[in-house]
Write an enzyme that holds these catalytic residues in place. Structure first.
Site, PDB file in Angstrom:
ATOM      1  N   HIS A 307     -18.635 -33.275   9.819  1.00  0.00           N
ATOM      2  CA  HIS A 307     -18.375 -32.055   9.617  1.00  0.00           C
ATOM      3  C   HIS A 307     -18.041 -31.473   7.999  1.00  0.00           C
ATOM      4  O   HIS A 307     -17.970 -32.502   7.321  1.00  0.00           O
ATOM      5  CB  HIS A 307     -16.870 -31.929  10.359  1.00  0.00           C
ATOM      6  CG  HIS A 307     -16.404 -30.572  10.361  1.00  0.00           C
ATOM      7  ND1 HIS A 307     -15.583 -29.763   9.467  1.00  0.00           N
ATOM      8  CD2 HIS A 307     -16.417 -29.664  11.533  1.00  0.00           C
ATOM      9  CE1 HIS A 307     -15.129 -28.643  10.007  1.00  0.00           C
ATOM     10  NE2 HIS A 307     -15.655 -28.548  11.312  1.00  0.00           N
ATOM     11  N   ASP A 364     -17.257 -29.992  18.868  1.00  0.00           N
ATOM     12  CA  ASP A 364     -18.449 -29.709  19.675  1.00  0.00           C
ATOM     13  C   ASP A 364     -19.014 -30.768  20.506  1.00  0.00           C
ATOM     14  O   ASP A 364     -20.016 -30.355  21.495  1.00  0.00           O
ATOM     15  CB  ASP A 364     -19.814 -29.065  18.997  1.00  0.00           C
ATOM     16  CG  ASP A 364     -19.140 -27.744  18.502  1.00  0.00           C
ATOM     17  OD1 ASP A 364     -18.365 -27.018  19.162  1.00  0.00           O
ATOM     18  OD2 ASP A 364     -19.364 -27.284  17.375  1.00  0.00           O
TER      19      ASP A 364
HETATM   20  N1  ACO Z   1     -26.608 -37.237  11.934  1.00  0.00           N
HETATM   21  C1  ACO Z   1     -26.938 -38.015  10.934  1.00  0.00           C
HETATM   22  N2  ACO Z   1     -26.987 -37.731   9.603  1.00  0.00           N
HETATM   23  C2  ACO Z   1     -26.032 -36.852   9.033  1.00  0.00           C
HETATM   24  C3  ACO Z   1     -25.385 -36.110  10.051  1.00  0.00           C
HETATM   25  C4  ACO Z   1     -25.560 -36.214  11.519  1.00  0.00           C
HETATM   26  N3  ACO Z   1     -25.146 -35.472  12.353  1.00  0.00           N
HETATM   27  N4  ACO Z   1     -24.744 -35.333   9.344  1.00  0.00           N
HETATM   28  C5  ACO Z   1     -24.603 -35.626   8.058  1.00  0.00           C
HETATM   29  N5  ACO Z   1     -25.416 -36.634   8.045  1.00  0.00           N
HETATM   30  C6  ACO Z   1     -25.716 -37.328   6.706  1.00  0.00           C
HETATM   31  C7  ACO Z   1     -26.761 -36.491   5.796  1.00  0.00           C
HETATM   32  O1  ACO Z   1     -28.138 -36.618   6.010  1.00  0.00           O
HETATM   33  C8  ACO Z   1     -26.304 -37.084   4.497  1.00  0.00           C
HETATM   34  O2  ACO Z   1     -26.651 -38.218   4.376  1.00  0.00           O
HETATM   35  P1  ACO Z   1     -27.227 -38.791   2.637  1.00  0.00           P
HETATM   36  O3  ACO Z   1     -25.753 -38.545   2.058  1.00  0.00           O
HETATM   37  O4  ACO Z   1     -27.918 -39.805   2.871  1.00  0.00           O
HETATM   38  O5  ACO Z   1     -28.326 -37.545   2.458  1.00  0.00           O
HETATM   39  C9  ACO Z   1     -24.754 -37.151   4.447  1.00  0.00           C
HETATM   40  O6  ACO Z   1     -24.451 -37.411   5.961  1.00  0.00           O
HETATM   41  C10 ACO Z   1     -23.968 -35.754   4.276  1.00  0.00           C
HETATM   42  O7  ACO Z   1     -24.472 -34.708   5.060  1.00  0.00           O
HETATM   43  P2  ACO Z   1     -24.386 -33.273   4.592  1.00  0.00           P
HETATM   44  O8  ACO Z   1     -25.406 -32.436   5.283  1.00  0.00           O
HETATM   45  O9  ACO Z   1     -24.679 -33.161   3.041  1.00  0.00           O
HETATM   46  O10 ACO Z   1     -22.841 -32.675   5.093  1.00  0.00           O
HETATM   47  P3  ACO Z   1     -22.423 -31.297   5.089  1.00  0.00           P
HETATM   48  O11 ACO Z   1     -21.065 -31.434   4.915  1.00  0.00           O
HETATM   49  O12 ACO Z   1     -23.353 -30.407   4.660  1.00  0.00           O
HETATM   50  O13 ACO Z   1     -22.925 -30.941   6.614  1.00  0.00           O
HETATM   51  C11 ACO Z   1     -22.810 -30.677   9.093  1.00  0.00           C
HETATM   52  C12 ACO Z   1     -21.886 -30.811   7.555  1.00  0.00           C
HETATM   53  C13 ACO Z   1     -23.699 -29.488   8.967  1.00  0.00           C
HETATM   54  C14 ACO Z   1     -21.872 -30.243  10.246  1.00  0.00           C
HETATM   55  C15 ACO Z   1     -23.843 -31.941   9.369  1.00  0.00           C
HETATM   56  O14 ACO Z   1     -22.766 -33.189   9.568  1.00  0.00           O
HETATM   57  C16 ACO Z   1     -24.436 -31.700  10.518  1.00  0.00           C
HETATM   58  O15 ACO Z   1     -25.543 -31.188  10.567  1.00  0.00           O
HETATM   59  N6  ACO Z   1     -23.993 -32.164  11.732  1.00  0.00           N
HETATM   60  C17 ACO Z   1     -24.562 -31.995  13.305  1.00  0.00           C
HETATM   61  C18 ACO Z   1     -24.577 -30.507  13.561  1.00  0.00           C
HETATM   62  C19 ACO Z   1     -23.067 -30.336  14.078  1.00  0.00           C
HETATM   63  O16 ACO Z   1     -22.445 -31.008  14.722  1.00  0.00           O
HETATM   64  N7  ACO Z   1     -22.518 -29.163  13.698  1.00  0.00           N
HETATM   65  C20 ACO Z   1     -21.111 -28.677  14.203  1.00  0.00           C
HETATM   66  C21 ACO Z   1     -20.252 -28.782  13.067  1.00  0.00           C
HETATM   67  S1  ACO Z   1     -18.597 -28.527  13.920  1.00  0.00           S
HETATM   68  C22 ACO Z   1     -18.481 -26.585  14.059  1.00  0.00           C
HETATM   69  O17 ACO Z   1     -19.274 -25.992  13.572  1.00  0.00           O
HETATM   70  C23 ACO Z   1     -17.597 -26.259  14.906  1.00  0.00           C
END
Ligand code: ACO
Length: 428
Positions: A307, A364
């Site tokens: 998140h 979610d």
């Molecule tokens: N699976 C695997 N790796 C992940 C995931 C995931 N679900 N989420 C983040 N990471 C990793 C990234 O690859 C990154 O790794 P790195 O540092 O080695 O490059 C690190 O964790 C940080 O991730 P970011 O994408 O920079 O985090 P950000 O805060 O921008 O993104 C987000 C948050 C979009 C929710 C992301 O975690 C994601 O895509 N999750 C899956 C989709 C999801 O469940 N969305 C619902 C959000 S809740 C809502 O909207 C109600």
């Protein structure tokens, strides 16, 4: 502690006031930055460090896993309030008295029908249209059928727009689903409460009286409350920015629905179920998918994990996890998808990749499992999220308009070509 931030740019020193929130969050007010420095701006892709407004609606602390609407904890609201009370709280700032709630509900009920011509628009969509696209279009179309809703110069006009959309939106939600299922487009009943009407409109069959299952009704109330607001997320910021051009409530909401649709935002609840289904079909090997999620060469992400703001745990996920167990237990549902979900959760919670990056199950991850148990089709999950988020979007739009916020218009750092002369096509 000083209430001034000092910034040095090109050898010059500039001072900016600090702004404090009621929970002691601190922001540097850089309103005068560009003028004072002769053109310097800040750059913050994804707005990870940028506050877009002051807001008195929702407080969340991602580090501590705290979420409050108007000062009330999400845990208490989910346990003790119903969705309409929470909607009133978010939109008007205080919990309603019994009389206020009664009036709000009766005004909404008065508006809980839509123009018959809306059915013609629904008919024109292909059957396989995604219900989020249908919902966004129909919400926008409502402007044409309710032209006075755009004009919100007085609080009364604003109130009328609010009760109109609170009344009509669940009808559109139910119809987006019913059309896909080939069911006749129906209406609720004035004798039912808000959430009961949602269920009736969604699930009533033409040849039987619909009976409300109290377990399902309570679970839906809870789910809608948990989704009702989440401060300046992608769709809410969209609603505020679109509304800041004075485009009107319904048009702003339509834009918010489009923003919510994406799998990185509200679309994640659909994506979670699709992911769990794919893992099941592939033999249920959760380890394989864990490895894919960690592989930087593989675009696969574990949907429902991580998140932008909750870097500890998502308090909504904690509440909803309990609710998911209750609903499945009460309804006597045994679901292999749930076993896969539990397996993935356990593995992720113990895996250094997820632990180090503070990636926990978000709201979610569990909401889709409950929606599935209720008999809601997967494609409708994000629509249910939109239904829950409606009062939050309205509250944020109202706050923005009453606060007379300026039009949202960010700047950029241009990195394209410098000025160059045009070359005629035959000389290129
Ligand atoms: N699976 C695997 N790796 C992940 C995931 C995931 N679900 N989420 C983040 N990471 C990793 C990234 O690859 C990154 O790794 P790195 O540092 O080695 O490059 C690190 O964790 C940080 O991730 P970011 O994408 O920079 O985090 P950000 O805060 O921008 O993104 C987000 C948050 C979009 C929710 C992301 O975690 C994601 O895509 N999750 C899956 C989709 C999801 O469940 N969305 C619902 C959000 S809740 C809502 O909207 C109600």
């Amino acid at each position: 502690m000083s209430d001034i931030a000092t910034l040095q740019v090109n050898g010059e020193s500039y001072e900016f006031p600090l702004v404090k929130g009621s929970e002691n969050e601190t922001a540097i007010d850089i309103k005068s930055l560009r003028t004072a420095t002769g053109g310097v701006i800040t750059l913050d892709a994804g707005f990870k460090n940028t506050g877009s407004c002051k807001s008195a609606i929702t407080f969340l602390n991602g580090e501590e896993g705290t979420l409050r609407y108007r000062g009330y904890s999400i845990e208490e609201l989910a346990e003790k309030a119903d969705f309409l009370e929470v909607a009133f709280l978010l939109i008007f700032g205080e919990l309603p008295t019994a009389e206020q709630l009664e009036k709000f509900h009766s005004d909404i009920k008065e508006q809980s029908i839509v123009d018959e011509d809306i059915k013609k628009i629904i008919d024109a969509f292909p059957k396989n249209a995604h219900p989020m696209g249908v919902l966004s279009s129909l919400t926008s179309a409502l402007v044409a059928f309710n032209p006075t809703s755009v004009n919100v110069d007085s609080e009364e006009e604003m109130y009328n727009s609010i009760v109109k959309i609170m009344g009509k939106f669940p009808v559109l939600v139910a119809w987006a689903m019913r059309k896909k299922q080939g069911l006749p487009l129906n209406y609720g009943s004035k004798s039912l409460d808000y959430v009961e009407n949602v269920l009736k409109m969604m699930f009533e069959k033409p040849n039987e009286d619909y009976e409300i299952n109290p377990i399902v009704k309570n679970a839906l109330d809870k789910l809608l409350i948990l989704h009702a607001d989440h401060e300046q997320n992608c769709s809410t910021s969209t609603v505020r920015v679109v509304g800041s051009s004075h485009a009107g409530l319904f048009a702003s909401l339509s834009a918010g629905i489009s923003a919510l649709w994406g799998p990185l935002h509200g679309g994640a609840n659909q994506a979670v179920l699709e992911m769990l289904g794919a893992i099941e079909e592939d033999g249920g090997d959760t380890k394989k998918y864990m490895a894919k999620a960690k592989d930087k060469e593989d675009p696969f992400r574990l949907m429902g994990f991580g998140h932008r703001v909750y870097k500890n745990f998502d308090p909504r996920a904690t509440i909803i996890k309990v609710a998911a167990d209750e609903v499945l237990g009460d309804l006597g549902i045994e679901d292999p998808i749930l076993d896969i979900a539990k397996g993935l959760e356990q593995e992720a919670l113990n895996d250094p990749y997820f632990v180090d990056r503070k990636l926990y199950p978000n709201v979610d991850f569990y909401s889709g499992i409950i929606y599935r148990a209720m008999g809601i089709p997967t494609e409708m999950f994000t629509v249910m999220f939109a239904l829950g988020r409606l009062p939050g979007w309205i509250a944020q739009w109202k706050e923005m308009r009453l606060g007379k916020e300026p039009i949202g218009r960010p700047r950029q750092v241009y990195v394209g070509e410098k000025s160059r002369p045009f070359v005629a096509v035959e000389k290129r």
